[in-house]
Motif scaffolding. Sequence first.
Motif, PDB file in Angstrom:
ATOM      1  N   GLY A 168       5.717  20.400  -7.748  1.00 56.66           N
ATOM      2  CA  GLY A 168       6.140  19.656  -6.642  1.00 56.66           C
ATOM      3  C   GLY A 168       5.772  18.122  -7.239  1.00 56.66           C
ATOM      4  O   GLY A 168       5.938  17.033  -6.407  1.00 56.66           O
ATOM      5  N   LEU A 169       5.919  17.884  -8.348  1.00 54.69           N
ATOM      6  CA  LEU A 169       6.023  16.628  -8.850  1.00 54.69           C
ATOM      7  C   LEU A 169       7.231  16.562  -9.760  1.00 54.69           C
ATOM      8  O   LEU A 169       7.726  17.396 -10.357  1.00 54.69           O
ATOM      9  N   ASN A 170       8.052  15.210  -9.750  1.00 55.09           N
ATOM     10  CA  ASN A 170       8.759  14.997 -10.775  1.00 55.09           C
ATOM     11  C   ASN A 170       8.260  14.015 -11.551  1.00 55.09           C
ATOM     12  O   ASN A 170       7.185  13.517 -11.702  1.00 55.09           O
ATOM     13  N   VAL A 171       9.210  13.747 -12.761  1.00 55.69           N
ATOM     14  CA  VAL A 171       8.641  12.734 -13.843  1.00 55.69           C
ATOM     15  C   VAL A 171       8.411  11.480 -13.196  1.00 55.69           C
ATOM     16  O   VAL A 171       9.068  10.788 -12.378  1.00 55.69           O
ATOM     17  N   ASN A 172       7.270  10.928 -13.700  1.00 55.17           N
ATOM     18  CA  ASN A 172       7.006   9.586 -12.982  1.00 55.17           C
ATOM     19  C   ASN A 172       6.588   8.478 -14.191  1.00 55.17           C
ATOM     20  O   ASN A 172       6.512   8.766 -15.380  1.00 55.17           O
ATOM     21  N   PHE A 173       7.155   7.360 -13.810  1.00 56.63           N
ATOM     22  CA  PHE A 173       7.155   6.106 -14.921  1.00 56.63           C
ATOM     23  C   PHE A 173       6.006   5.007 -14.223  1.00 56.63           C
ATOM     24  O   PHE A 173       6.349   4.577 -13.153  1.00 56.63           O
TER      25      PHE A 173
END
Length: 273
Positions: A168-173
């Motif tokens: 449920g997560l994409n890459v986060n910045f």
Amino acid sequence: MVAFSRNAVALAALVSVLLTHGCCAEQRLNYTSKLAKASSSPWLPAKATWYGAPTGAGPDDNGGACGYKHVNQYPFMSMGSCGNEPLFKDGMGCGACYRIRCVNDRSCSGKPETVMITDMNYYPVAKYHFDLSGTAFGAMAKPGLNDKLRHAGIIDIQFRRVRCKHQGLNVNFHVQRGSNPNYLALLVQYANRDGTVVRMDLMQSTRSGSPTGTWEPMTHSWGAIFRRDTSRPLQGPFSLRIRSESGRTLVAKQVIPANWKPDTAYRSNVQFR
């Protein structure tokens, strides 16, 4: 003077982490990490210890030397570990996932558990040394014997590298505190598969908001943080290109808006599959 100020920001951040997490810090050792790279690697011997609260996430502030925050929450779930140099890799090992199981202790369940590298360990007692959160250490015990296993202190374990799966997560910045138009520092997290990011490039935009088409390399600062120092103000929105340890590449187009703010997280729509 400007360059000195930028370097001071990065140095101050690193010193703060070292002071906060001193139990996992100090002298570096130059171990080879070849055997710890492959996701299909065999089980290898290691030692394990634990730090922090018995049922905690490790660091008192739920952070660590990778720069991650809230490691007591999803997807970390308090299952973090300090890694010594073959595991931490000067921060390039941040986010890597490992299966671990304890052996040679009657309190051990023998059941593998998954942990993530979130902190650094410069006091190793073996070639591979996982200094685990109290939660992760206790998870390797038989039911009801968590505390007894924790009282064992240093134990024998086996480990192997596995793929990270952050459902449920994409890459986060996350734009780091202290960032300004001439200094942009970004924490990258939640990468699937390798879990690690070893390179990051930035693409600025024109004044009209269109991408310039030119990738500019960012410098690895510390942990999972990369930075870009410039004499001229950076122009957003910013696109980011990241490369994983195994060479896979992702591009997050204009993921950081033109009106970005320090100490703010920006979610991308990309993920390693």
